[in-house]
Design a protein around this motif. Structure first.
Motif, PDB file in Angstrom:
ATOM      1  N   VAL A  29     -14.713 -14.425 -89.098  1.00 16.48           N
ATOM      2  CA  VAL A  29     -15.438 -13.500 -88.225  1.00 16.48           C
ATOM      3  C   VAL A  29     -16.182 -12.496 -89.091  1.00 16.48           C
ATOM      4  O   VAL A  29     -15.573 -11.768 -89.879  1.00 16.48           O
ATOM      5  CB  VAL A  29     -14.482 -12.785 -87.260  1.00 16.48           C
ATOM      6  CG1 VAL A  29     -15.260 -11.836 -86.347  1.00 16.48           C
ATOM      7  CG2 VAL A  29     -13.708 -13.812 -86.426  1.00 16.48           C
ATOM      8  N   GLU A  30     -17.507 -12.469 -88.943  1.00 20.77           N
ATOM      9  CA  GLU A  30     -18.341 -11.587 -89.749  1.00 20.77           C
ATOM     10  C   GLU A  30     -19.249 -10.762 -88.857  1.00 20.77           C
ATOM     11  O   GLU A  30     -19.717 -11.232 -87.822  1.00 20.77           O
ATOM     12  CB  GLU A  30     -19.195 -12.395 -90.734  1.00 20.77           C
ATOM     13  CG  GLU A  30     -18.396 -13.188 -91.752  1.00 20.77           C
ATOM     14  CD  GLU A  30     -19.286 -13.938 -92.728  1.00 20.77           C
ATOM     15  OE1 GLU A  30     -20.530 -13.786 -92.618  1.00 20.77           O
ATOM     16  OE2 GLU A  30     -18.761 -14.664 -93.581  1.00 20.77           O
ATOM     17  N   ASP A  31     -19.523  -9.545 -89.290  1.00 18.40           N
ATOM     18  CA  ASP A  31     -20.498  -8.687 -88.624  1.00 18.40           C
ATOM     19  C   ASP A  31     -21.883  -9.106 -89.095  1.00 18.40           C
ATOM     20  O   ASP A  31     -22.110  -9.288 -90.296  1.00 18.40           O
ATOM     21  CB  ASP A  31     -20.231  -7.218 -88.981  1.00 18.40           C
ATOM     22  CG  ASP A  31     -21.036  -6.250 -88.125  1.00 18.40           C
ATOM     23  OD1 ASP A  31     -22.231  -6.505 -87.896  1.00 18.40           O
ATOM     24  OD2 ASP A  31     -20.477  -5.231 -87.700  1.00 18.40           O
ATOM     25  N   ALA A  32     -22.820  -9.254 -88.169  1.00 20.21           N
ATOM     26  CA  ALA A  32     -24.173  -9.668 -88.525  1.00 20.21           C
ATOM     27  C   ALA A  32     -24.835  -8.681 -89.477  1.00 20.21           C
ATOM     28  O   ALA A  32     -25.729  -9.042 -90.239  1.00 20.21           O
ATOM     29  CB  ALA A  32     -25.021  -9.836 -87.262  1.00 20.21           C
ATOM     30  N   ARG A  33     -24.369  -7.418 -89.474  1.00 16.54           N
ATOM     31  CA  ARG A  33     -24.955  -6.393 -90.350  1.00 16.54           C
ATOM     32  C   ARG A  33     -24.247  -6.319 -91.697  1.00 16.54           C
ATOM     33  O   ARG A  33     -24.555  -5.460 -92.515  1.00 16.54           O
ATOM     34  CB  ARG A  33     -24.873  -5.028 -89.662  1.00 16.54           C
ATOM     35  CG  ARG A  33     -25.641  -4.947 -88.351  1.00 16.54           C
ATOM     36  CD  ARG A  33     -25.269  -3.722 -87.563  1.00 16.54           C
ATOM     37  NE  ARG A  33     -23.873  -3.753 -87.172  1.00 16.54           N
ATOM     38  CZ  ARG A  33     -23.276  -2.795 -86.480  1.00 16.54           C
ATOM     39  NH1 ARG A  33     -23.958  -1.728 -86.121  1.00 16.54           N
ATOM     40  NH2 ARG A  33     -22.002  -2.888 -86.153  1.00 16.54           N
ATOM     41  N   GLY A  34     -23.309  -7.212 -91.927  1.00 20.01           N
ATOM     42  CA  GLY A  34     -22.527  -7.148 -93.164  1.00 20.01           C
ATOM     43  C   GLY A  34     -21.393  -6.161 -92.994  1.00 20.01           C
ATOM     44  O   GLY A  34     -20.780  -6.089 -91.948  1.00 20.01           O
ATOM     45  N   GLY A  35     -21.118  -5.403 -94.014  1.00 23.54           N
ATOM     46  CA  GLY A  35     -20.050  -4.421 -93.916  1.00 23.54           C
ATOM     47  C   GLY A  35     -18.862  -4.795 -94.769  1.00 23.54           C
ATOM     48  O   GLY A  35     -18.785  -5.898 -95.329  1.00 23.54           O
ATOM     49  N   PRO A  36     -17.896  -3.871 -94.893  1.00 23.19           N
ATOM     50  CA  PRO A  36     -16.741  -4.126 -95.759  1.00 23.19           C
ATOM     51  C   PRO A  36     -15.911  -5.287 -95.261  1.00 23.19           C
ATOM     52  O   PRO A  36     -15.750  -5.498 -94.062  1.00 23.19           O
ATOM     53  CB  PRO A  36     -15.953  -2.805 -95.684  1.00 23.19           C
ATOM     54  CG  PRO A  36     -16.390  -2.179 -94.386  1.00 23.19           C
ATOM     55  CD  PRO A  36     -17.812  -2.569 -94.218  1.00 23.19           C
ATOM     56  N   GLY A  37     -15.386  -6.067 -96.202  1.00 22.80           N
ATOM     57  CA  GLY A  37     -14.473  -7.141 -95.857  1.00 22.80           C
ATOM     58  C   GLY A  37     -15.079  -8.522 -95.794  1.00 22.80           C
ATOM     59  O   GLY A  37     -14.349  -9.515 -95.710  1.00 22.80           O
TER      60      GLY A  37
END
Length: 307
Positions: A7-15
């Protein structure tokens, strides 16, 4: 082999790197579930859990082994810690939070996490087919970034969400610029109790500035009010994995080590030769930090001026 949903955030981000590295460690068929708030809608825990549940259910295609384990991996953030348990309930899955390692062996899936306020590490073997796990940011530091899986799926908005609104968004306010970004820092200099007091923290701050590094702090430094809590490194603060971690006067409690042991290069400066921090340091200097750190700062400044 397990089917692994990353599971990834489309904006990137930590992790993001840690989630992909965990998927690679599990060695399964990796798929990305990409969460985009513009597509799914404003964040709400039930909304995100329902949207992911629908996607994972649709992704169980023909020709796949119906007994293969399903693992959903998310970065351990304040947001995911809120909705990941709901997702686990909807999937009938085991929920394993804040893992620091994962593997598949003869006994099946195995995850490692800290327990009892990071005093112990436990290896957990889920008994369910499905598992929802969150990964500590920085837990897989030092590893090369895992390649992007070939299968990328956009998370859609559940059809019945309009009838099941959880909360109303009254407004948004941007956070102030600046601050401390330890989770993504490439270099960190951390002040421990051994710096001596609030007036002596500057020795660490000056070395951090010379290294273009972030300034970290051990828990005693924060508890004593020498630095704000946003600087704290450790299991009860930030989990970090920079390329360079310099510990000044840090004794090396297990809670602190759990927060920085994934660093690529660890340098410890402490006048106590028995300090536990030396057991994880790649380079150790047994000396008074007030002699060594200013000398390093002067050397770095001189090199910069002559470059």
């Amino acid at each position: 082999m397990p089917v692994v949903w990353l599971v990834e955030d489309a904006r990137g981000g930590p992790g993001t790197q840690e989630v992909r590295a965990c998927g690679r460690a599990l060695g399964g068929n990796c798929r990305v579930a990409r969460l985009d708030e513009e597509r799914v809608g404003p964040y709400a825990p039930g909304l995100y859990a329902g949207a992911l549940r629908d996607l994972i259910a649709q992704g169980e295609g023909e020709g796949e082994d119906p007994t293969a384990p399903i693992v959903v991996v998310l970065p351990h953030t304040y947001q995911s810690a809120e909705y990941a348990p709901r997702l686990a309930v909807r999937l009938g899955a085991a929920y394993i939070p804040s893992v620091s390692a994962a593997a598949v062996d003869d006994g099946g899936l195995r995850f490692r996490r800290s327990i009892l306020q990071a005093r112990l590490r436990a290896d957990v073997r889920p008994k369910t087919r499905a598992v929802v796990a969150t990964v500590q940011v920085g837990a897989f530091g030092g590893a090369d970034p895992a390649p992007s899986p070939a299968d990328v799926f956009e998370v859609g908005r559940p059809a019945d969400i309009e009838q099941n609104q959880e909360r109303e968004i009254l407004g948004r306010q941007a956070a102030s610029a600046g601050g401390v970004d330890l989770a993504s820092a490439e270099r960190i200099v951390t002040a421990g109790r051994g710096v001596g007091g609030p007036d002596e923290v500057s020795v660490a701050a000056e070395l951090a500035a010379a290294l273009d590094a972030e300034l970290g702090a051990s828990r005693p430094v924060v508890d004593n009010g020498w630095l704000p809590r946003e600087h704290q490194v450790g299991s009860s603060g930030h989990i970090v994995a920079p390329n360079l971690y310099v510990a000044l006067g840090v004794s090396g409690s297990i809670q602190h080590v759990m927060g920085m042991s994934g660093s690529r290069i660890i340098v410890a400066i402490n006048k106590d030769p028995e300090a536990p921090i030396f057991s994880v340091a790649h380079y150790g200097i047994v000396a008074d930090l007030h002699d060594v750190a200013p000398a390093l700062t002067r050397l770095l400044k001189a090199r910069r001026q002559s470059a």
